[in-house]
Design an enzyme around this catalytic site. Structure first.
Site, PDB file in Angstrom:
ATOM      1  N   HIS A  45       0.859  -1.192   0.000  1.00 16.12           N
ATOM      2  CA  HIS A  45       0.000   0.000   0.000  1.00 16.12           C
ATOM      3  C   HIS A  45       0.894   1.240   0.000  1.00 16.12           C
ATOM      4  O   HIS A  45       2.102   1.141   0.235  1.00 16.12           O
ATOM      5  CB  HIS A  45      -0.904  -0.006   1.236  1.00 16.12           C
ATOM      6  CG  HIS A  45      -0.118  -0.026   2.515  1.00 16.12           C
ATOM      7  ND1 HIS A  45       0.304  -1.202   3.104  1.00 16.12           N
ATOM      8  CD2 HIS A  45       0.379   0.968   3.291  1.00 16.12           C
ATOM      9  CE1 HIS A  45       1.003  -0.914   4.195  1.00 16.12           C
ATOM     10  NE2 HIS A  45       1.070   0.396   4.319  1.00 16.12           N
ATOM     11  N   THR A  48       2.071   4.067  -4.713  1.00 18.97           N
ATOM     12  CA  THR A  48       2.938   3.810  -5.875  1.00 18.97           C
ATOM     13  C   THR A  48       4.118   2.900  -5.531  1.00 18.97           C
ATOM     14  O   THR A  48       4.573   2.856  -4.397  1.00 18.97           O
ATOM     15  CB  THR A  48       3.508   5.145  -6.417  1.00 18.97           C
ATOM     16  OG1 THR A  48       3.964   5.915  -5.313  1.00 18.97           O
ATOM     17  CG2 THR A  48       2.481   5.907  -7.220  1.00 18.97           C
ATOM     18  N   ARG A  49       4.615   2.196  -6.561  1.00 19.02           N
ATOM     19  CA  ARG A  49       5.832   1.398  -6.471  1.00 19.02           C
ATOM     20  C   ARG A  49       6.650   1.619  -7.735  1.00 19.02           C
ATOM     21  O   ARG A  49       6.090   1.620  -8.843  1.00 19.02           O
ATOM     22  CB  ARG A  49       5.503  -0.101  -6.382  1.00 19.02           C
ATOM     23  CG  ARG A  49       4.836  -0.525  -5.073  1.00 19.02           C
ATOM     24  CD  ARG A  49       5.804  -0.448  -3.921  1.00 19.02           C
ATOM     25  NE  ARG A  49       5.247  -0.952  -2.670  1.00 19.02           N
ATOM     26  CZ  ARG A  49       4.632  -0.200  -1.755  1.00 19.02           C
ATOM     27  NH1 ARG A  49       4.467   1.086  -1.945  1.00 19.02           N
ATOM     28  NH2 ARG A  49       4.208  -0.740  -0.628  1.00 19.02           N
ATOM     29  N   LYS A 262       6.329  12.134  -3.543  1.00 18.28           N
ATOM     30  CA  LYS A 262       6.531  11.081  -2.525  1.00 18.28           C
ATOM     31  C   LYS A 262       8.013  10.729  -2.471  1.00 18.28           C
ATOM     32  O   LYS A 262       8.631  10.435  -3.500  1.00 18.28           O
ATOM     33  CB  LYS A 262       5.702   9.855  -2.893  1.00 18.28           C
ATOM     34  CG  LYS A 262       5.884   8.686  -1.944  1.00 18.28           C
ATOM     35  CD  LYS A 262       4.975   7.529  -2.357  1.00 18.28           C
ATOM     36  CE  LYS A 262       5.544   6.203  -1.922  1.00 18.28           C
ATOM     37  NZ  LYS A 262       4.760   5.060  -2.402  1.00 18.28           N
ATOM     38  N   HIS A 266      15.175   4.171   1.951  1.00 12.13           N
ATOM     39  CA  HIS A 266      15.192   2.722   1.712  1.00 12.13           C
ATOM     40  C   HIS A 266      16.057   2.102   2.815  1.00 12.13           C
ATOM     41  O   HIS A 266      17.230   2.480   2.964  1.00 12.13           O
ATOM     42  CB  HIS A 266      15.825   2.509   0.339  1.00 12.13           C
ATOM     43  CG  HIS A 266      15.763   1.122  -0.221  1.00 12.13           C
ATOM     44  ND1 HIS A 266      14.667   0.290  -0.095  1.00 12.13           N
ATOM     45  CD2 HIS A 266      16.680   0.431  -0.957  1.00 12.13           C
ATOM     46  CE1 HIS A 266      14.905  -0.847  -0.728  1.00 12.13           C
ATOM     47  NE2 HIS A 266      16.119  -0.795  -1.245  1.00 12.13           N
ATOM     48  N   CYS A 311       4.714   1.300   6.366  1.00  8.81           N
ATOM     49  CA  CYS A 311       4.638   0.063   5.587  1.00  8.81           C
ATOM     50  C   CYS A 311       5.752  -0.857   6.112  1.00  8.81           C
ATOM     51  O   CYS A 311       6.560  -0.426   6.938  1.00  8.81           O
ATOM     52  CB  CYS A 311       4.851   0.440   4.122  1.00  8.81           C
ATOM     53  SG  CYS A 311       4.490  -0.850   2.934  1.00  8.81           S
ATOM     54  N   LYS A 344       7.135  -4.896  -7.999  1.00  8.30           N
ATOM     55  CA  LYS A 344       7.140  -4.817  -9.470  1.00  8.30           C
ATOM     56  C   LYS A 344       7.111  -6.203 -10.109  1.00  8.30           C
ATOM     57  O   LYS A 344       6.682  -6.362 -11.238  1.00  8.30           O
ATOM     58  CB  LYS A 344       8.362  -4.013  -9.952  1.00  8.30           C
ATOM     59  CG  LYS A 344       9.677  -4.643  -9.531  1.00  8.30           C
ATOM     60  CD  LYS A 344      10.886  -3.817  -9.949  1.00  8.30           C
ATOM     61  CE  LYS A 344      11.244  -2.706  -9.008  1.00  8.30           C
ATOM     62  NZ  LYS A 344      11.609  -3.135  -7.623  1.00  8.30           N
TER      63      LYS A 344
HETATM   64  C1  FAD Z   1       7.417   1.634   1.779  1.00 15.96           C
HETATM   65  C2  FAD Z   1       7.656   0.553   0.774  1.00 15.96           C
HETATM   66  C3  FAD Z   1       8.102   0.904  -0.492  1.00 15.96           C
HETATM   67  C4  FAD Z   1       8.347  -0.068  -1.447  1.00 15.96           C
HETATM   68  N1  FAD Z   1       8.743   0.311  -2.691  1.00 15.96           N
HETATM   69  C5  FAD Z   1       8.851  -0.612  -3.660  1.00 15.96           C
HETATM   70  C6  FAD Z   1       9.081  -0.218  -4.998  1.00 15.96           C
HETATM   71  O1  FAD Z   1       9.195   0.979  -5.287  1.00 15.96           O
HETATM   72  N2  FAD Z   1       9.146  -1.182  -5.947  1.00 15.96           N
HETATM   73  C7  FAD Z   1       8.989  -2.500  -5.650  1.00 15.96           C
HETATM   74  O2  FAD Z   1       9.052  -3.325  -6.569  1.00 15.96           O
HETATM   75  N3  FAD Z   1       8.766  -2.906  -4.390  1.00 15.96           N
HETATM   76  C8  FAD Z   1       8.680  -2.000  -3.399  1.00 15.96           C
HETATM   77  N4  FAD Z   1       8.400  -2.370  -2.116  1.00 15.96           N
HETATM   78  C9  FAD Z   1       8.340  -3.792  -1.780  1.00 15.96           C
HETATM   79  C10 FAD Z   1       7.024  -4.414  -2.143  1.00 15.96           C
HETATM   80  O3  FAD Z   1       5.963  -3.538  -1.893  1.00 15.96           O
HETATM   81  C11 FAD Z   1       6.893  -5.712  -1.379  1.00 15.96           C
HETATM   82  O4  FAD Z   1       8.003  -6.529  -1.697  1.00 15.96           O
HETATM   83  C12 FAD Z   1       5.623  -6.460  -1.746  1.00 15.96           C
HETATM   84  O5  FAD Z   1       4.508  -5.612  -1.629  1.00 15.96           O
HETATM   85  C13 FAD Z   1       5.483  -7.664  -0.830  1.00 15.96           C
HETATM   86  O6  FAD Z   1       4.284  -8.342  -1.119  1.00 15.96           O
HETATM   87  P1  FAD Z   1       3.831  -9.578  -0.237  1.00 15.96           P
HETATM   88  O7  FAD Z   1       2.700 -10.196  -0.942  1.00 15.96           O
HETATM   89  O8  FAD Z   1       5.024 -10.399   0.096  1.00 15.96           O
HETATM   90  O9  FAD Z   1       3.359  -8.936   1.156  1.00 15.96           O
HETATM   91  P2  FAD Z   1       1.917  -8.322   1.505  1.00 15.96           P
HETATM   92  O10 FAD Z   1       1.409  -7.502   0.378  1.00 15.96           O
HETATM   93  O11 FAD Z   1       2.037  -7.692   2.835  1.00 15.96           O
HETATM   94  O12 FAD Z   1       0.983  -9.590   1.571  1.00 15.96           O
HETATM   95  C14 FAD Z   1       1.060 -10.557   2.590  1.00 15.96           C
HETATM   96  C15 FAD Z   1      -0.359 -10.827   3.012  1.00 15.96           C
HETATM   97  O13 FAD Z   1      -0.451 -11.989   3.810  1.00 15.96           O
HETATM   98  C16 FAD Z   1      -1.457 -11.773   4.767  1.00 15.96           C
HETATM   99  N5  FAD Z   1      -1.305 -12.747   5.850  1.00 15.96           N
HETATM  100  C17 FAD Z   1      -0.238 -12.905   6.663  1.00 15.96           C
HETATM  101  N6  FAD Z   1      -0.470 -13.882   7.557  1.00 15.96           N
HETATM  102  C18 FAD Z   1      -1.704 -14.360   7.301  1.00 15.96           C
HETATM  103  C19 FAD Z   1      -2.518 -15.377   7.889  1.00 15.96           C
HETATM  104  N7  FAD Z   1      -2.106 -16.098   8.943  1.00 15.96           N
HETATM  105  N8  FAD Z   1      -3.741 -15.606   7.365  1.00 15.96           N
HETATM  106  C20 FAD Z   1      -4.184 -14.906   6.282  1.00 15.96           C
HETATM  107  N9  FAD Z   1      -3.471 -13.910   5.716  1.00 15.96           N
HETATM  108  C21 FAD Z   1      -2.244 -13.644   6.212  1.00 15.96           C
HETATM  109  C22 FAD Z   1      -1.201 -10.341   5.197  1.00 15.96           C
HETATM  110  O14 FAD Z   1      -2.278  -9.755   5.882  1.00 15.96           O
HETATM  111  C23 FAD Z   1      -0.907  -9.679   3.857  1.00 15.96           C
HETATM  112  O15 FAD Z   1      -2.073  -9.168   3.247  1.00 15.96           O
HETATM  113  C24 FAD Z   1       8.156  -1.424  -1.132  1.00 15.96           C
HETATM  114  C25 FAD Z   1       7.697  -1.784   0.140  1.00 15.96           C
HETATM  115  C26 FAD Z   1       7.428  -0.800   1.081  1.00 15.96           C
HETATM  116  C27 FAD Z   1       6.947  -1.197   2.436  1.00 15.96           C
END
Ligand code: FAD
Length: 376
Positions: A45, A48-49, A262, A266, A311, A344
């Site tokens: 969330h 943007t990314r 924004k 990092h 985040c 991404k």
């Molecule tokens: C501030 C910030 C800036 C970033 N900038 C970039 C960028 O510019 N470019 C880029 O490529 N990446 C960027 N990233 C990294 C990228 O956003 C993350 O790598 C990516 O969103 C991770 O996705 P995910 O699915 O692993 O985690 P999440 O999107 O957090 O999904 C994990 C999900 O699992 C759920 N979950 C966990 N445990 C359970 C359970 N027991 N039961 C049911 N559900 C559960 C959680 O609630 C969550 O919804 C950034 C990250 C942040 C925080």
């Protein structure tokens, strides 16, 4: 007991993509998310990314990035939603530093078009100011994704293909049963042939037996008012950027709405064992390092902060991803530890996870992301 081909545990950035890809292949999919779908308590969330191609982190990511662009555009076609906006990316740092050398190495190996700029060239082309001795590498094959829209597009597309995706249903336990898995929530127990674990920061707990030392890092995204200088930060004039400077690196985006530009730091925060210790309210102290960066390198951006949002990163020791079959359970595919740069790649990660769930193998180069690389 309700039975599925695959259960996806965690429907954030990666889980939503996995649900979509599995549903696209005709699998009966159950997606279980602990919070409301599209929530702002994980890692996907903040509007943007960045997406870019000349990947300083390692040239091996480039084929996956090329695929990611294709898949984001495909998702746009499928949903009719705008998800990815192209603009230039400026990578800037000490001329012989890790960032610019990494970008150059990826560009060289994959014949990517990049443009070298010195500090004076950067100042001519952008509002940035860097001392001589800094170098910039600009690439055009870059831009930014609307992160919440992307997650929503994957979820909606998966649902339209028959996936059952449920918010507010935390998974309490899962266990391997025969060749499949049983997954238990407060509402019942479900059986599936395959489990895909995409639990983000909660992988620190849920995948504790993976043999990877995952940690969580709180990160704060800040928006600053560009005031009368808004035109200088429009996306036709101002790139997404990564700046490797003392106290950083910092990164940021053009101004695309009324909240302004924004910018965020990092890394640079303590590593926590689980998400439990993350403070979800941003404080004025959080903005101090970012303000110092702006004062030193972006003197045109003097407006006050307009918004801040917390985040989480989930980090591996080497800052590369984990995408693999669970070493102890071949019916479980895992994707975690995206170390602050994973979003991404979400559609490709979804594709790889669906491959792993289907056949245990993938044509995509994921050797570098094996869980077993840490020797456990
Ligand atoms: C501030 C910030 C800036 C970033 N900038 C970039 C960028 O510019 N470019 C880029 O490529 N990446 C960027 N990233 C990294 C990228 O956003 C993350 O790598 C990516 O969103 C991770 O996705 P995910 O699915 O692993 O985690 P999440 O999107 O957090 O999904 C994990 C999900 O699992 C759920 N979950 C966990 N445990 C359970 C359970 N027991 N039961 C049911 N559900 C559960 C959680 O609630 C969550 O919804 C950034 C990250 C942040 C925080």
């Amino acid at each position: 007991m309700p039975t599925y081909d695959a259960i996806v545990l965690g429907v954030g950035g990666m889980g939503s993509a996995a649900c979509f890809e599995l549903a696209r292949r005709g699998r009966r999919v159950l997606g279980l998310e602990q919070y409301p779908l599209g929530h702002a308590r994980g890692s996907s969330h903040g509007h943007t990314r960045i997406i870019r191609t000349a990947y300083y982190e390692h040239p091996n990511y480039v084929p996956l990035l090329r695929r990611a662009f294709e898949r984001w555009y495909e998702l746009e076609q499928l949903t009719g939603r705008h998800l990815l906006t192209e603009c230039a990316c400026l990578n800037v740092g000490p001329a012989d530093g890790e960032l610019v050398n990494g970008v150059r190495a990826a560009a060289r190996e994959h014949r990517l078009a990049v443009e070298e700029l010195d500090a004076a060239g950067i100042a001519r082309r952008t509002p940035f100011r860097f001392p001589s001795g800094y170098a910039g590498v600009m690439e055009q094959r870059a831009g930014f994704l609307y992160v919440e829209e992307c997650v929503r597009a994957h979820i909606d597309s998966a649902v339209s293909l028959g996936a059952d995706i449920r918010g507010d249903e935390p998974v309490r336990a899962w266990k391997a049963v025969g060749g499949g898995v049983d997954v238990t929530t407060d509402r019942g127990t479900y059986h599936a042939a395959k489990l895909v674990v995409t639990a983000g920061a909660w992988a620190t707990r849920l995948l504790a037996d993976l043999g990877v030392e995952l940690t969580v890092m709180r990160q704060v995204q800040h928006w600053f008012d560009a005031g009368e200088h808004a035109a200088r930060f429009r996306r036709d004039a101002f790139p997404v950027f990564i700046a490797d400077v003392p106290g950083g690196p910092f990164y940021g985006f053009p101004m695309i709405d009324r909240f302004g530009v924004k910018v965020a730091r990092h890394y640079g925060a303590p590593e926590l064992p689980t998400p439990d210790g993350v403070a979800w309210d941003a404080t004025p102290a959080d903005a101090v390092p970012v303000r110092a960066f702006l004062d030193a390198h972006l003197p045109g951006l003097v407006g006050p902060p307009t918004k801040a949002q917390v985040c989480m990163y989930t980090l591996t020791p080497d800052r590369h991803f984990v995408i693999d079959t669970h070493p102890l359970h071949p019916q479980v595919a895992v994707a975690c530890g995206f170390s602050g740069h994973g979003f991404k790649f979400a559609p490709v990660v979804g594709e790889v996870l669906a491959d792993l769930a289907d056949t245990g193998a993938t044509r995509w180069p994921i050797e570098m992301f094996r869980a077993t690389r840490f020797g456990a």
